[in-house]
Design an enzyme around this catalytic site. Structure first.
Site, PDB file in Angstrom:
ATOM      1  N   HIS A 113     -15.401  -6.158   4.783  1.00  0.00           N
ATOM      2  CA  HIS A 113     -14.666  -6.697   5.928  1.00  0.00           C
ATOM      3  C   HIS A 113     -15.598  -6.949   7.113  1.00  0.00           C
ATOM      4  O   HIS A 113     -15.571  -8.018   7.728  1.00  0.00           O
ATOM      5  CB  HIS A 113     -13.566  -5.721   6.362  1.00  0.00           C
ATOM      6  N   HIS A 127      -1.431 -12.422   2.875  1.00  0.00           N
ATOM      7  CA  HIS A 127      -1.598 -12.197   4.307  1.00  0.00           C
ATOM      8  C   HIS A 127      -3.061 -12.384   4.717  1.00  0.00           C
ATOM      9  O   HIS A 127      -3.959 -12.369   3.882  1.00  0.00           O
ATOM     10  CB  HIS A 127      -1.151 -10.785   4.691  1.00  0.00           C
ATOM     11  N   HIS A 171       0.654  -6.393   6.149  1.00  0.00           N
ATOM     12  CA  HIS A 171      -0.319  -6.461   5.057  1.00  0.00           C
ATOM     13  C   HIS A 171       0.351  -6.410   3.686  1.00  0.00           C
ATOM     14  O   HIS A 171      -0.285  -6.087   2.686  1.00  0.00           O
ATOM     15  CB  HIS A 171      -1.356  -5.343   5.205  1.00  0.00           C
ATOM     16  N   GLU A 197      -5.774 -12.377   1.706  1.00  0.00           N
ATOM     17  CA  GLU A 197      -5.611 -11.467   0.572  1.00  0.00           C
ATOM     18  C   GLU A 197      -4.274 -11.678  -0.132  1.00  0.00           C
ATOM     19  O   GLU A 197      -3.333 -12.202   0.444  1.00  0.00           O
ATOM     20  CB  GLU A 197      -5.733 -10.009   1.055  1.00  0.00           C
ATOM     21  N   TRP A 249       0.831  -1.194   0.000  1.00  0.00           N
ATOM     22  CA  TRP A 249       0.000   0.000   0.000  1.00  0.00           C
ATOM     23  C   TRP A 249       0.873   1.255   0.000  1.00  0.00           C
ATOM     24  O   TRP A 249       1.924   1.290   0.649  1.00  0.00           O
ATOM     25  CB  TRP A 249      -0.904   0.019   1.230  1.00  0.00           C
ATOM     26  N   HIS A 283      -7.710  -5.629  12.770  1.00  0.00           N
ATOM     27  CA  HIS A 283      -7.295  -4.715  11.704  1.00  0.00           C
ATOM     28  C   HIS A 283      -8.347  -3.642  11.447  1.00  0.00           C
ATOM     29  O   HIS A 283      -8.021  -2.486  11.174  1.00  0.00           O
ATOM     30  CB  HIS A 283      -7.027  -5.528  10.430  1.00  0.00           C
ATOM     31  N   ASP A 310      -6.096 -10.791   7.280  1.00  0.00           N
ATOM     32  CA  ASP A 310      -6.513  -9.670   8.122  1.00  0.00           C
ATOM     33  C   ASP A 310      -7.105 -10.241   9.400  1.00  0.00           C
ATOM     34  O   ASP A 310      -8.115 -10.953   9.352  1.00  0.00           O
ATOM     35  CB  ASP A 310      -7.594  -8.831   7.429  1.00  0.00           C
TER      36      ASP A 310
END
Length: 205
Positions: free
Chosen positions: A156, A51, A47, A168, A17, A57, A53
């Site tokens: 989520h 990975h 992340h 993910e 990200w 998170h 979550d």
């Protein structure tokens, strides 16, 4: 049958990200320096790459990684191709009653070095739909399941309300549709909101 690795490789060009800590590996000390061993060092966001979550998170009262049951990351997975579908709805899925996990291939080729400009997201309607189908984990070949600019993270929260784990950044480029044994174990990191995963599948014949 051999196990198929569906996790992204970690390397110094692995995408993450914008603004997050990228993955780096460095050789902190060489064998010449120590006299006995090479000693590496890594830095990364939890992340980055493939990975899970943890609920913490996106919910400050949710479980952290070490509080999750390791048995919930080993099961029978169904791989489904939903290529070029912008928002995946229950109507796009036909599930096998034997499946415990659902792994979605949404692209022809998942990049591990470039953050996608566009990617498929999941409808919040999938939460109760997958719960009714006894699915306890969903995996996607995208960096997240909600729009990149979402602050509410509706998908989520809908999955968490249905007790469905989120995996993910898997890589399903070589995975045909069908049923597989699946192992997707997070690291046991106390207090963490996520964890890298080495995810593997094996066809069920």
């Amino acid at each position: 049958m051999r196990w198929i690795d569906i996790s992204q490789p970690f390397h110094n060009k692995t995408t993450t990200w914008e603004g997050d800590l990228p993955f780096t590996y460095t050789l902190a000390f060489s064998k010449e320096q120590t006299g006995s061993v090479n000693l590496g060092r890594i830095a990364t966001s939890v992340h980055t790459g493939t990975h899970i979550d943890a609920p913490f998170h996106f919910d400050s009262l949710g479980e952290t990684v070490e509080q999750l049951d390791v048995n919930e990351f080993i099961g029978v997975a169904q791989v489904v191709h939903v290529i070029d579908v912008p928002v995946i709805e229950p109507e796009h899925l036909t599930l096998d009653e034997r499946a415990q996990f659902l792994l979605l291939r949404t692209t022809q080729t998942a990049s591990t070095t470039a953050f996608p400009k566009q990617y498929a997201t999941l409808s919040p309607r999938l939460g109760p739909f997958l719960k009714d189908a006894n699915i306890s984990l969903i995996g996607v070949d995208t960096p997240t399941i909600d729009p990149v600019d979402s602050k509410t993270l509706d998908a989520h929260h809908a999955l968490y309300a249905s007790r469905i784990h989120i995996l993910e950044n898997i890589v399903l480029d070589e995975a045909a549709e069908g049923l597989y044994d699946c192992i997707a174990l997070p690291l046991r990191i106390d207090g963490a909101d996520g964890s890298p995963v080495r995810a593997v599948i094996r066809p069920i014949v």
